[in-house]
Design a protein around this motif. Structure first.
Motif, short mmCIF file in Angstrom:
data_model
loop_
_atom_site.label_atom_id
_atom_site.label_comp_id
_atom_site.label_asym_id
_atom_site.label_seq_id
_atom_site.Cartn_x
_atom_site.Cartn_y
_atom_site.Cartn_z
N VAL A 18 13.31 7.45 -38.89
CA VAL A 18 13.67 6.44 -40.02
C VAL A 18 13.05 5.21 -40.38
N GLY A 19 12.50 4.20 -39.23
CA GLY A 19 12.02 3.24 -39.56
C GLY A 19 10.63 3.06 -40.44
N ALA A 20 10.12 4.34 -39.90
CA ALA A 20 8.63 4.40 -39.49
C ALA A 20 8.64 5.06 -41.29
N VAL A 21 9.50 6.33 -42.27
CA VAL A 21 8.92 6.53 -42.87
C VAL A 21 9.25 5.53 -44.22
N ASN A 22 10.37 4.66 -44.10
CA ASN A 22 10.51 3.45 -44.99
C ASN A 22 9.97 2.30 -45.18
N ASP A 23 8.83 2.22 -43.71
CA ASP A 23 8.24 1.34 -43.81
C ASP A 23 6.97 1.60 -44.34
N ARG A 24 6.94 2.99 -44.64
CA ARG A 24 5.77 3.12 -44.95
C ARG A 24 5.55 3.00 -47.17
N ILE A 25 6.92 3.59 -47.22
CA ILE A 25 7.46 3.49 -48.46
C ILE A 25 7.65 1.81 -48.70
N GLN A 83 9.77 -16.15 -45.71
CA GLN A 83 8.15 -16.20 -45.59
C GLN A 83 7.98 -15.80 -44.26
N ILE A 84 7.07 -14.76 -44.08
CA ILE A 84 7.09 -13.76 -42.33
C ILE A 84 5.57 -14.90 -41.82
N ARG A 85 5.37 -14.49 -41.23
CA ARG A 85 3.92 -15.60 -40.44
C ARG A 85 2.71 -14.45 -40.53
N ILE A 86 2.00 -14.53 -40.83
CA ILE A 86 0.98 -13.53 -41.19
C ILE A 86 -0.83 -14.52 -40.93
N ASP A 87 -1.38 -13.56 -40.41
CA ASP A 87 -2.79 -13.62 -39.18
C ASP A 87 -3.99 -13.64 -40.97
N PHE A 94 -1.68 -4.66 -42.72
CA PHE A 94 0.57 -4.77 -43.09
C PHE A 94 0.82 -5.82 -42.32
N THR A 95 1.90 -6.40 -41.88
CA THR A 95 2.12 -6.68 -41.59
C THR A 95 4.14 -6.85 -41.47
N PHE A 96 4.42 -6.41 -40.32
CA PHE A 96 5.94 -6.54 -40.62
C PHE A 96 6.98 -7.22 -39.59
N ALA A 97 8.67 -8.06 -40.44
CA ALA A 97 9.38 -8.65 -39.39
C ALA A 97 10.81 -8.17 -40.46
N GLU A 98 11.31 -8.42 -39.47
CA GLU A 98 13.18 -8.66 -39.78
C GLU A 98 13.35 -9.61 -40.44
N SER A 99 14.28 -10.26 -41.18
CA SER A 99 14.66 -11.35 -41.39
C SER A 99 16.19 -11.26 -42.22
N GLU A 120 -7.85 -19.40 -52.61
CA GLU A 120 -7.29 -18.61 -51.45
C GLU A 120 -6.53 -17.57 -51.63
N PRO A 121 -6.72 -16.69 -50.45
CA PRO A 121 -5.88 -15.37 -50.53
C PRO A 121 -4.28 -15.64 -51.03
N ILE A 122 -3.82 -14.24 -51.72
CA ILE A 122 -2.94 -14.37 -52.71
C ILE A 122 -2.09 -13.23 -51.40
N VAL A 123 -0.92 -13.88 -51.38
CA VAL A 123 -0.22 -13.16 -49.59
C VAL A 123 1.13 -12.13 -50.88
N VAL A 124 0.40 -10.67 -50.91
CA VAL A 124 2.44 -10.08 -51.54
C VAL A 124 3.65 -9.71 -50.07
N GLN A 125 4.56 -9.97 -50.68
CA GLN A 125 5.77 -9.62 -49.11
C GLN A 125 6.93 -8.23 -50.38
N VAL A 126 7.19 -7.70 -49.96
CA VAL A 126 7.71 -6.77 -50.29
C VAL A 126 9.23 -6.60 -49.09
N ALA A 127 10.82 -6.93 -49.41
CA ALA A 127 11.58 -6.71 -49.08
C ALA A 127 12.45 -5.51 -49.23
N GLU A 128 12.82 -5.23 -48.17
CA GLU A 128 14.43 -3.83 -48.21
C GLU A 128 15.26 -4.39 -47.66
N THR A 129 17.16 -4.63 -48.06
CA THR A 129 17.88 -4.42 -46.87
C THR A 129 18.15 -2.86 -45.85
#
Length: 446
Positions: A18-25, A83-87, A94-99, A120-129
């Motif tokens: 379930v986590g892998a499917v939703n992370d892919r979306i 904002q999550i920490r990325i390298d 893709f970098t994943f985190a929970e908050s 500067e690089p552009i950072v795109v973040q998408v969050a889902e409940t």
């Protein structure tokens, strides 16, 4: 236990899937936004396609939030989205985190994109409940639990049938044993017996063979003992009848009394040997307690105890032993009984006026019993160790054929070797008792 293992493994697999499917979306949504980024004379442009907006606004998939930023500057989206920490070195990954956001647990994905003419690089973040994920995982877990319960119920219903079928060969063996008579000890048939029960049937057949051998020995012992006791008992009854008819003090009465005394002594000797044989047969080598013993003293005690028997038969009894102790580890009681039977046998089967010598050797530790009687032909010497064997029953002696058999059984119990050969000058017999190497003599000073 198997159902529990399957349940735990299934729960882990469902949660990961379930986590892998939703992370892919989420990854697809963030990639769609990142692909729409561009620049116009150094200005960043964002051209979101309807498909991306449709993905973000799909209520069936729970609440979705996004943000686009350059450094700390929010270009578009939810400005307060965590904002999550990325390298920075991991661009296009893709970098994943929970908050938590707006009072809900959210899963956030971030991706970095380099836009031409933008320093500067552009950072795109998408969050889902996570509510939709939890509902989906819960539904799958309920289904797994139902399948587990169905599996357990099916196993519970099939278990009695499997047990009955598994025990059917044992039932057949039990029925075969129940049909047998009390004395039927023939081996069980292994035909149709599963391989798992093969060793059990084989062990049971081995036990039956031992029982059959033991019962055969008991029957043979009983028959031989009754045969041996019949003669002295017949003598006793005959002479008691004669004594009843004879006049008191007559020669006939005196002769009957002497014969009764001889028969009683012979019967007493036979019973003592039968009791000795029974004790030896009922013993177990592992239960025999070994202790230090002096062969010189042991032989002296036996010779002293047999002097009266030897004197009554006009036999000279001689002891030859070193001046110092010859110590071994053995069972004194059994070794004494063995030597008594050997010496008694040599006395009873010797000629009148003969000699019996008991000699103790130091190295190796051994006791030799020699006589100058008629002896035994070499081809018949092994037979004397069998029970109730008398090679010359008409020679006039009153032996029962048990003395050397008892000695042989005791020697086996104590782990000793018995050697039988001709006596000195090939006259008579020499029986040698050899103690094992680890029990060789410990020679002490005088």
């Amino acid at each position: 236990m198997l159902a529990l293992v399957l349940g735990v493994a299934g729960s882990f697999a469902i949660t990961r899937t379930v986590g892998a499917v939703n992370d892919r979306i989420l990854s697809a949504a963030s990639r769609g936004i990142a692909d729409s980024l561009g620049s116009d004379d150094g200005e960043i442009t964002l051209d979101l396609s309807p498909a991306v907006f449709g993905m973000l606004e799909n209520n069936a998939r729970d609440n979705v939030y996004y943000s686009v930023r350059r450094g700390r500057e929010i270009l578009t989206g939810y400005t307060d989205l965590p904002q999550i920490r990325i390298d920075p070195a991991r661009q296009e990954e893709f970098t994943f985190a929970e908050s938590r956001y707006l009072g809900h647990e959210v899963r956030i994905v971030a991706v970095t994109r380099i836009v031409p003419q933008v320093s500067e690089p552009i950072v795109v973040q998408v969050a889902e409940t996570l509510d939709a994920r939890k509902r989906m995982a819960r539904g799958l877990l309920v289904g797994l639990a139902v399948l587990e319960l169905a599996l357990i119920a099916t196993a519970a219903m099939l278990m009695p049938i499997a047990v009955r079928r598994g025990l059917a060969p044992l039932k057949r063996l039990q029925a075969e044993m129940d049909r047998r008579g009390a004395e039927d000890l023939t081996p069980l048939s292994a035909a149709g017996v599963p391989g798992e029960l093969g060793d059990l049937v084989s062990a049971f057949n081995t036990m039956l063979a031992r029982l059959d051998s033991g019962f055969a020995g008991i029957r043979r012992f009983t028959a031989d003992a009754s045969h041996q006791m019949r003669t002295p008992l017949s003598v006793l009854r005959t002479h008691v009848a004669v004594l009843k008819r004879a006049k008191p003090g007559s020669a006939e009465a005196k002769g009957s009394i002497e014969d009764i005394d001889d028969a009683g002594a012979r019967l007493s000797h036979l019973l003592n040997q039968l009791l000795s044989l029974a004790r030896v047969d009922s013993g177990h080598p592992e239960r025999v307690i070994l202790e230090p013993a002096d062969l010189r003293r042991l032989a002296a005690d036996v010779v002293s105890g047999q002097e009266a028997v030897a004197s009554a038969r006009q036999i000279r009894l001689h002891l030859g032993a070193p001046q110092r102790a010859v110590e071994v580890r053995t069972n004194t009681a059994l070794a004494t009984e063995m030597l008594v039977n050997i010496v008694d046998n040599a006395i009873r089967y010797n000629r009148p006026g003969g000699q019996v010598s008991v000699i103790v050797d130091e190295r190796p530790a051994a006791i030799r019993v020699e006589d100058d009687g008629p002896g035994i032909p070499p081809e018949d010497r092994e037979k004397v160790f069998e029970r109730f064997i008398r090679l010359n029953p008409h020679a006039g002696n009153d032996g029962s054929g048990l003395g050397l058999s008892i000695a042989h059984s005791i020697a086996e119990t104590l782990g000793l070797d018995l050697g039988l050969d001709g006596g000195p000058g090939d006259r008579g017999l020499r029986l040698t008792i050899i103690f094992p190497p680890d029990a060789d003599s410990l020679v002490k000073g005088p």
